[in-house]
Motif scaffolding. Structure first.
Motif, short mmCIF file in Angstrom:
data_model
loop_
_atom_site.label_atom_id
_atom_site.label_comp_id
_atom_site.label_asym_id
_atom_site.label_seq_id
_atom_site.Cartn_x
_atom_site.Cartn_y
_atom_site.Cartn_z
N GLU A 63 28.80 40.85 24.27
CA GLU A 63 27.78 41.74 24.86
C GLU A 63 26.38 41.22 24.55
N ARG A 64 26.13 40.84 23.31
CA ARG A 64 24.81 40.36 22.90
C ARG A 64 24.41 39.09 23.64
N SER A 65 25.36 38.20 23.86
CA SER A 65 25.07 36.93 24.52
C SER A 65 24.87 37.07 26.03
N GLY A 66 25.28 38.21 26.57
CA GLY A 66 25.16 38.42 28.01
C GLY A 66 26.40 38.04 28.79
N ALA A 67 27.44 37.54 28.11
CA ALA A 67 28.69 37.24 28.81
C ALA A 67 29.26 38.53 29.40
N ILE A 68 29.13 39.63 28.67
CA ILE A 68 29.45 40.96 29.20
C ILE A 68 28.11 41.60 29.51
N GLN A 69 27.88 41.86 30.79
CA GLN A 69 26.58 42.39 31.21
C GLN A 69 26.56 43.90 31.31
N GLY A 70 27.70 44.54 31.25
CA GLY A 70 27.73 45.99 31.31
C GLY A 70 29.12 46.47 31.67
N TYR A 71 29.25 47.77 31.78
CA TYR A 71 30.50 48.41 32.12
C TYR A 71 30.21 49.40 33.24
N ARG A 72 31.17 49.55 34.17
CA ARG A 72 30.96 50.47 35.28
C ARG A 72 32.29 50.94 35.82
N ALA A 73 32.22 52.02 36.57
CA ALA A 73 33.39 52.52 37.27
C ALA A 73 33.41 51.89 38.67
N VAL A 74 34.58 51.59 39.17
CA VAL A 74 34.74 51.11 40.54
C VAL A 74 35.02 52.34 41.39
N VAL A 75 34.11 52.64 42.31
CA VAL A 75 34.18 53.87 43.10
C VAL A 75 34.58 53.54 44.53
N ASP A 76 35.44 54.34 45.10
CA ASP A 76 35.87 54.19 46.49
C ASP A 76 34.72 54.61 47.40
N ALA A 77 34.23 53.70 48.23
CA ALA A 77 33.12 53.98 49.13
C ALA A 77 33.41 55.16 50.05
N ALA A 78 34.63 55.26 50.52
CA ALA A 78 35.01 56.36 51.42
C ALA A 78 34.86 57.72 50.73
N ALA A 79 35.07 57.76 49.43
CA ALA A 79 34.92 59.02 48.70
C ALA A 79 33.47 59.50 48.74
N LEU A 80 32.54 58.59 48.95
CA LEU A 80 31.12 58.94 49.06
C LEU A 80 30.67 59.04 50.51
N GLY A 81 31.61 58.93 51.44
CA GLY A 81 31.27 59.02 52.85
C GLY A 81 30.70 57.74 53.42
N LEU A 82 30.87 56.63 52.72
CA LEU A 82 30.39 55.33 53.19
C LEU A 82 31.56 54.58 53.81
N ASN A 83 31.82 54.89 55.07
CA ASN A 83 33.01 54.38 55.76
C ASN A 83 32.73 53.16 56.62
N PHE A 84 31.51 52.70 56.65
CA PHE A 84 31.11 51.60 57.54
C PHE A 84 30.48 50.50 56.71
N GLU A 85 30.95 49.28 56.88
CA GLU A 85 30.40 48.15 56.13
C GLU A 85 30.10 47.00 57.07
N ALA A 86 28.97 46.36 56.83
CA ALA A 86 28.57 45.22 57.65
C ALA A 86 28.01 44.13 56.75
N LEU A 87 28.14 42.91 57.22
CA LEU A 87 27.49 41.76 56.60
C LEU A 87 26.32 41.40 57.49
N VAL A 88 25.16 41.27 56.90
CA VAL A 88 23.94 40.98 57.65
C VAL A 88 23.40 39.64 57.17
N PHE A 89 23.26 38.71 58.11
CA PHE A 89 22.71 37.40 57.82
C PHE A 89 21.23 37.42 58.19
N VAL A 90 20.38 36.98 57.26
CA VAL A 90 18.94 37.04 57.45
C VAL A 90 18.38 35.63 57.50
#
Length: 150
Positions: free
Chosen positions: A42-69
């Motif tokens: 953790e101190r060295s930055g090899a572990i940058q943090g901890y998080r939950a993996v959340v299902d996008a659909a559970a948040l109503g985010l049912n549409f995903e796109a890749l945008v090239f700029v």
């Protein structure tokens, strides 16, 4: 970083909620040395943090796109302003600067096509230095959030 550190990282990528005791058992260390190694990762930055993996659909985010700029200007100030502005868009889940053409790849999640169109027209198309946006819709995820190889 040695093989034990790699095992610790592999285990935590599979289950970030392991207790130090459980982790120590899985990597075949006693608790104290495992805890020391974990804190050092953790101190060295090899572990940058901890998080939950959340299902996008559970948040109503049912549409995903890749945008090239493609950028019109790529001077330092324009690039910095573009990257700052992209960082403020909550629907941009991932943004990568690329070598070659296009200049950036954005992964965007919205509720639906209409919400994506609004984001595209009102925010993405007005980002600093943007010349062209090209989008493709995500049909399905084949590999997602794969742990890094040990």
């Amino acid at each position: 970083m040695d093989d034990v550190d790699r095992k610790i990282l592999a285990e935590l990528q599979q289950d970030g909620r392991l207790t130090v005791t459980e982790l120590a058992a899985r990597v075949r260390l006693s608790v104290s040395p495992c805890h020391r190694r974990l804190r050092e990762l953790e101190r060295s930055g090899a572990i940058q943090g901890y998080r939950a993996v959340v299902d996008a659909a559970a948040l109503g985010l049912n549409f995903e796109a890749l945008v090239f700029v493609s950028m019109r200007q790529e001077d330092r100030d324009t690039v910095a302003e573009f990257e700052r502005a992209v960082g403020e868009l909550e629907h941009v889940l991932d943004a990568q600067r690329l070598f070659g053409e296009p200049d950036y790849l954005l992964r965007v999640a919205t509720a639906d096509l209409a919400a994506f169109q609004r984001l595209y027209d009102e925010r993405l198309a007005t980002l600093p230095g943007v010349q062209r946006l090209t989008s493709t819709l995500v049909m399905k995820h084949v590999v997602r959030d794969r742990p890094l190889p040990a």
